[in-house]
Design an enzyme around this catalytic site. Sequence first.
Site: not given
Length: 249
Positions: A13, A15, A97, A99, A167, A173, A212
Amino acid sequence: MYVSRPQPLIAGNWKMNGVGASLGEAYMIAGGLGDTTARVAICPPATLVQRLAEVLADSAVLVGGQDCHAEEAGAFTGDVSAAQLADAGAALVILGHSERRAGHGETDELVARKVSAALRAGLEPIICVGETLDQRKGGQALAVVTGQVRGSLPAELADKRFSVAYEPVWAIGTGLTPTTPEIEEVHRAIRATLTSMFGAAGSGVAILYGGSVKPSNAAEILHADEVGGALVGGASLKAADFLGIIQAV
């Protein structure tokens, strides 16, 4: 009914990263796959989907989108439909996701509608679920994740190919990673939920881990119980790092 272990999927991904010059990294990834047993995908920004599909046309690497709208077309400025992604050369799409859930207020219901839209367009969904740090500290991780699975996966997935990506929000991250037993506990709960929802077919769904993932921890994660691949963020932007993860399958 016997269902074989799903083929591993390693999906990158990108992003909101990457411009035309980044396509060279994807080309090197395709050229360095070797004889991996995993399916490999790269999900770039929408601006690169068509160009990436052209670069990877003769390779084994699949191209995916990072999101799609729940509607097929309409007055939705700035959005991309599943049909448009497919038309640009995408074969998969990431949906739900964290985010998107956190930054854009996406609910399980909306994610499920997007999954349905993806299926109508012939795209393979990668559906993301995961708990926040507060939810994990409060002992709610399994309830939150399994609730997201039930709420985000529509019934029409029953005879379609898809994957679920776990996730943990607090690991994305941050450089933090759950322990292997923690990952296995959540993946087993997801598997139980999938088989409850879809019967034997739920045993054939790849459950990816994301958060990560890097070459140094990929082997331990990918060989954990019920881990059927990885959804990789930052490490997928560099061919050497992404190939290191792929080779750990």
